[in-house]
Design a protein around this motif. Structure first.
Motif, PDB file in Angstrom:
ATOM      1  N   GLU A 168       0.806  -1.232   0.000  1.00 50.87           N
ATOM      2  CA  GLU A 168       0.000   0.000   0.000  1.00 50.87           C
ATOM      3  C   GLU A 168       0.835   1.277   0.000  1.00 50.87           C
ATOM      4  O   GLU A 168       0.452   2.264  -0.617  1.00 50.87           O
ATOM      5  CB  GLU A 168      -0.969   0.018   1.189  1.00 50.87           C
ATOM      6  N   VAL A 169       1.938   1.281   0.705  1.00 53.43           N
ATOM      7  CA  VAL A 169       2.765   2.489   0.796  1.00 53.43           C
ATOM      8  C   VAL A 169       3.964   2.401  -0.151  1.00 53.43           C
ATOM      9  O   VAL A 169       4.220   3.313  -0.923  1.00 53.43           O
ATOM     10  CB  VAL A 169       3.236   2.734   2.252  1.00 53.43           C
ATOM     11  N   GLY A 170       4.670   1.271  -0.073  1.00 51.57           N
ATOM     12  CA  GLY A 170       5.861   1.121  -0.903  1.00 51.57           C
ATOM     13  C   GLY A 170       5.552   1.047  -2.380  1.00 51.57           C
ATOM     14  O   GLY A 170       5.979   1.900  -3.163  1.00 51.57           O
ATOM     15  N   ASN A 171       4.795   0.031  -2.776  1.00 49.96           N
ATOM     16  CA  ASN A 171       4.555  -0.200  -4.209  1.00 49.96           C
ATOM     17  C   ASN A 171       3.525   0.739  -4.811  1.00 49.96           C
ATOM     18  O   ASN A 171       3.787   1.378  -5.827  1.00 49.96           O
ATOM     19  CB  ASN A 171       4.165  -1.659  -4.445  1.00 49.96           C
ATOM     20  N   LYS A 172       2.345   0.861  -4.202  1.00 50.37           N
ATOM     21  CA  LYS A 172       1.281   1.683  -4.789  1.00 50.37           C
ATOM     22  C   LYS A 172       1.607   3.173  -4.775  1.00 50.37           C
ATOM     23  O   LYS A 172       1.191   3.902  -5.665  1.00 50.37           O
ATOM     24  CB  LYS A 172      -0.052   1.434  -4.092  1.00 50.37           C
ATOM     25  N   GLN A 173       2.348   3.621  -3.753  1.00 49.80           N
ATOM     26  CA  GLN A 173       2.701   5.038  -3.663  1.00 49.80           C
ATOM     27  C   GLN A 173       4.145   5.298  -4.085  1.00 49.80           C
ATOM     28  O   GLN A 173       4.624   6.422  -4.001  1.00 49.80           O
ATOM     29  CB  GLN A 173       2.475   5.549  -2.240  1.00 49.80           C
ATOM     30  N   SER A 174       4.843   4.246  -4.512  1.00 48.62           N
ATOM     31  CA  SER A 174       6.249   4.348  -4.936  1.00 48.62           C
ATOM     32  C   SER A 174       7.126   5.018  -3.889  1.00 48.62           C
ATOM     33  O   SER A 174       7.921   5.907  -4.187  1.00 48.62           O
ATOM     34  CB  SER A 174       6.362   5.089  -6.273  1.00 48.62           C
ATOM     35  N   LYS A 175       6.996   4.581  -2.643  1.00 51.58           N
ATOM     36  CA  LYS A 175       7.769   5.145  -1.535  1.00 51.58           C
ATOM     37  C   LYS A 175       8.808   4.146  -1.054  1.00 51.58           C
ATOM     38  O   LYS A 175       8.531   2.960  -0.932  1.00 51.58           O
ATOM     39  CB  LYS A 175       6.854   5.481  -0.352  1.00 51.58           C
TER      40      LYS A 175
END
Length: 187
Positions: free
Chosen positions: A137-144
């Motif tokens: 949710e944070v790393g992949n979907k938001q590219s963080k």
């Protein structure tokens, strides 16, 4: 069946009681004494508020049968100074403590401050599920880029993070406890 959701202000007490399991030594260092009730009250007061590093607005919870059994708090490392200020102000005003903690995160990463599981639910894979959720949710979907610290005294936690794709990028000391700083770059 477990459900992961955004925390609410009403969850503050339950979150504090679980979060303390992951950061008791740090909070004891902050408040200047090993008093579990005071440590939970300190966290609960911060969790109830907006705009600090322990806020419910920066927290997700895991529920099983409508009971909170796990929690994770995370925030943008760029915002550390702003989010830490209310913590330091509370320590000074209520506990007469003026501290200058080390920076546990850095600019350019979303920092996973805590992952904590209720004692009755530890060892059931919930920490791994929280981590999977944050990676997706944070790393992949938001590219963080995700960052976290792992206590050198907890090799099993480090192995979990490595299995999830985190790599060591340095070392940091937090309240005189040595940690490895790990990051996961988004897919």
């Amino acid at each position: 069946m477990e459900n992961i959701r955004q925390a609410t202000q009403e969850d503050s007490k339950q979150i504090a009681e679980i979060m303390i399991l992951a950061i008791d030594e740090i909070i004891y260092s902050f408040i200047g004494e090993e008093d579990l009730e005071k440590a939970i009250a300190f966290l609960e007061q911060l969790i109830k508020q907006k705009n600090n590093q322990y806020s419910y607005t920066n927290t997700i919870v895991v529920e099983i049968d409508n009971k909170i059994v796990g929690t994770s708090t995370y925030y943008d490392g760029d915002d550390l100074d702003e989010l830490r200020l209310p913590v330091l102000q509370l320590l000074e005003s209520k506990y007469n403590r003026k501290i200058n903690p080390e920076d546990e995160t850095e600019k350019g990463e979303t920092y996973i401050d805590t992952i904590a599981i209720s004692e009755d639910y530890q060892g059931k894979g919930l920490g791994s599920k929280i981590l999977d959720y944050l990676v997706e949710e944070v790393g992949n979907k938001q590219s963080k880029t995700l960052g976290l610290l792992v206590d050198l005294r907890k090799p099993s936690a480090k192995k979990l993070y490595e299995r999830k794709g985190f790599t060591v990028v340095g070392k940091k000391s937090l309240t005189a406890i040595e940690h490895e700083h790990m990051q996961k770059i988004p897919n």
